[in-house]
Design an enzyme around this catalytic site. Structure first.
Site: not given
Length: 188
Positions: A7, A68, A141
């Site tokens: 992430d 991501e 996160d």
């Protein structure tokens, strides 16, 4: 399959490693967040992220990396930092020859929770349930990185099997000669 989910973020970069395959229980290998100080120059922060991603790949030896996909938000500085961290993660994985997959936040939310509009709390709760953890990973996160890895195992693994099946089918079917059509003769 072992997947490293990332992430990306310039201040907090979530890292999560998950083992598993479609149809089987998944298991947590490791999860953490790489942090950089906003007091440091951006270039130095990116080097810190690069070294952190390299260390995780070296230690955990993933089969694939799921990152991501960056999408536009209202705050341009946030998008820039996220894009820079994402690029660093992809370069580190590419140098190692690892397959890299990009998943949008809504794809990840839908994969783990069933809704592309799930909240961070819902994603954390589902990651906890899927990986049979005692508590949701903190901060968000970390949970998001694990959700990326889970999504890739479920979606990426299935996609890879479909592609392999199509490739096998294509090789198994011999090319057939198409008969030439008879061209009718014109009579004068």
């Amino acid at each position: 399959m072992r997947v490293l989910g990332i992430d990306p973020g310039l201040t907090r970069c979530g890292m999560g490693v998950v083992d598993g395959s479609v149809g089987r229980p998944l298991s947590l290998v490791d999860v953490n967040v790489l942090r950089t100080s906003s007091d440091l120059p951006v270039a130095q922060r990116l080097v810190t992220i690069e070294k952190g991603v390299e260390a995780w790949i070296e230690e955990h030896r993933p089969d694939a990396v799921a990152v991501e996909r960056v999408f536009a938000r209202s705050d341009v500085s946030t998008v820039m930092g996220t894009a820079q961290a994402s690029g660093i993660a992809m370069v580190v994985a590419a140098r190692r020859g690892l397959p890299i997959a990009l998943h949008t936040p809504s794809e990840v939310k839908a994969a783990v929770s069933g809704s592309g509009r799930a909240t961070k709390q819902q994603v954390g709760a589902m990651v906890t349930r899927i990986l049979r953890l005692d508590a949701p990973p903190k901060p968000a996160d970390a949970a998001d990185a694990l959700a990326l890895a889970i999504t890739h195992i479920w979606r990426g693994g299935a996609q890879a099997r479909l592609e392999q099946a199509v490739a096998r089918q294509t090789r198994a079917v011999p090319a057939r000669a198409v008969p030439a059509r008879a061209v009718p003769r014109r009579t004068p």
